[in-house]
Write an enzyme that holds these catalytic residues in place. Structure first.
Site, PDB file in Angstrom:
ATOM      1  N   PRO A   2      24.529 -46.359  61.522  1.00  0.00           N
ATOM      2  CG  PRO A   2      25.604 -48.375  61.979  1.00  0.00           C
ATOM      3  CD  PRO A   2      25.712 -47.156  61.136  1.00  0.00           C
ATOM      4  CE  LYS A  53      24.710 -41.174  66.760  1.00  0.00           C
ATOM      5  NZ  LYS A  53      24.969 -40.254  65.637  1.00  0.00           N
ATOM      6  CG  HIS A 105      32.033 -54.314  52.521  1.00  0.00           C
ATOM      7  ND1 HIS A 105      30.890 -54.871  51.985  1.00  0.00           N
ATOM      8  CD2 HIS A 105      32.500 -53.423  51.615  1.00  0.00           C
ATOM      9  CE1 HIS A 105      30.675 -54.321  50.789  1.00  0.00           C
ATOM     10  NE2 HIS A 105      31.627 -53.451  50.546  1.00  0.00           N
ATOM     11  NE  ARG A 275      24.598 -35.868  57.816  1.00  0.00           N
ATOM     12  CZ  ARG A 275      24.649 -36.688  58.867  1.00  0.00           C
ATOM     13  NH1 ARG A 275      25.046 -36.253  60.024  1.00  0.00           N
ATOM     14  NH2 ARG A 275      24.297 -37.964  58.744  1.00  0.00           N
TER      15      ARG A 275
END
Length: 285
Positions: A2, A53, A105, A275
Site C-alpha cells: 500500500p 503512508k 493473516h 526494486r
DNA sequence: CTAGGATCCTGTCAGC
DNA sequence: TGCTGACAGGATCCTA
C-alpha cells in the site's frame, strides 16, 4: 505494498468508526502491536488522520494509534451480522478483502459493539503503534517525513535533487524523507509521466524535468485516490470476478512485454537499487 | 554525510 | 509431485 492513495482510501473509509467505542482488543501477533492494550481499551475514536503512508487514529484518552501497512498490511471493517455487506477494506489487495474474518493473516482485532476493525498483515512488516497524541510529530518515521508532492514547490524538489545528486532518481523519490507517500508503483508511474529514465542521477535532472516529475507524482496519486486506490471497492467487479485495479490504472507497472501507450515501444522490467522497475526505454530518457 | 545491500516475514509462482 | 530460488506496491539498519 500500500502506498499513499491506499492509506488515504482507508482513512476515508474509517469515517464509519468515528466516535465508536473500542470494547475489546485482541492481539494475535505480538510483534504487530507496539504498546499496551489498556491504552486503547474503552476509548472512543475521535479522528482519523494520515501522514504519508502512516495512518493515525486519535483516541479520546490522549493516545494515538499509528498504523503502518508496509508491504502487505490491510485494514478491514466489518459490521456484525452483515458480513461482507456493509463492510470496508483497503490496503494490500487479496482475497482477505472479502473472506471470513479473522483470517490466518489477522494480527490485531479492535471490537466495537456493532462490528470490528481487523488489522491483517501477511508478512508482519507492518504494525500498530501507540503514541501519546502530542508526541506524534516526534515519532521517528513521522519526524523525518518529507512533504507530499502537492505540498511542495518545484524549486524545493529541485533543491532536494541537487542535494542528493549522486543517487538515482527513483530511489530518491522512494525515500520518504524526501517526498512523502510515493511507493514502487507510483514511482514508476510518475517517472513514466515525466518521461524520465529511473536510473538517471538525481543531479542530472533539469529544473523543467524536476517540475514534471513533481507534477507526475502528484497526478498519479491524485488519480488513484479518486479511483479508491486498491480497495475492496474495486477488487470485486460487477460480474463477481476479481479485478486487478492496476490493469486499469497502470501505464508501466507490471506491464513489461506490453506496448507503451504513448510511443508504442516495449515496456521493460529492470532492477534499480534492488526494486523491480518498469519503464519504457523508448520514451523515458 | 551518501549510496547500496541485507534484513525482517510469509506466500506464490516458474523451472527443474 | 516435490523442491528450490526468485520475487513481492516498505523501511531500517549496517557497511563501505
Amino acid at each position: 505494498m500500500p502506498e499513499l492513495p491506499e492509506v488515504e482510501t482507508i482513512k476515508r473509509g474509517l469515517d464509519v468508526v468515528l466516535s465508536k467505542k473500542i470494547i475489546q482488543v485482541k492481539v494475535l501477533e505480538k510483534k504487530s502491536f507496539i504498546g499496551e492494550i489498556e491504552q486503547v481499551l474503552n476509548t472512543k475514536i475521535t479522528q482519523v488522520r494520515r501522514r504519508g503512508k502512516a495512518l493515525l487514529i486519535d483516541l479520546d484518552n490522549g493516545w494515538t494509534m499509528m498504523i503502518h501497512l508496509r508491504m502487505t498490511g490491510q485494514v478491514i471493517f466489518r459490521l456484525k451480522e452483515r458480513g461482507v455487506e456493509g463492510s470496508f477494506a483497503g490496503g494490500h489487495p487479496t482475497e482477505d478483502f472479502v473472506s471470513k474474518m479473522p483470517s490466518r493473516h489477522t494480527r490485531v482485532i479492535f471490537e466495537f459493539s456493532d462490528g470490528a476493525v481487523y488489522f491483517n498483515d501477511q508478512r508482519k512488516f507492518g504494525f500498530v503503534k501507540l503514541i501519546p497524541t502530542e508526541k506524534v510529530e516526534e515519532e521517528s518515521f513521522i519526524k523525518r517525513l518529507g512533504r507530499e508532492p502537492w505540498e511542495m514547490r518545484g524549486e524545493e524538489f529541485y533543491e532536494i535533487l541537487q542535494r542528493k545528486k549522486g543517487s538515482n532518481v527513483k530511489s530518491l523519490i522512494l525515500d520518504q524523507g524526501n517526498v512523502a507517500g510515493v511507493g514502487n508503483i507510483y514511482a514508476d508511474e510518475a517517472l513514466f509521466f515525466a518521461e524520465i529514465d529511473p536510473r538517471r542521477r538525481a543531479g542530472s535532472l533539469s529544473k523543467k524535468e524536476a517540475e514534471r516529475l513533481l507534477e507526475g507524482m502528484g497526478k498519479v496519486m491524485q488519480v488513484s485516490i479518486e479511483l479508491g486506490g486498491s480497495s475492496m471497492a474495486n477488487y470485486v467487479k460487477a460480474d463477481g470476478s476479481r479485478g486487478d485495479y492496476l490493469e486499469a490504472f497502470a501505464k508501466v507497472f507490471n506491464r513489461q512485454g506490453r506496448r507503451c501507450e504513448r510511443c508504442g515501444g516495449e515496456v521493460k522490467k529492470i532492477k534499480v537499487s534492488g526494486r523491480g522497475t518498469h519503464y519504457c526505454p523508448r520514451c523515458q530518457k
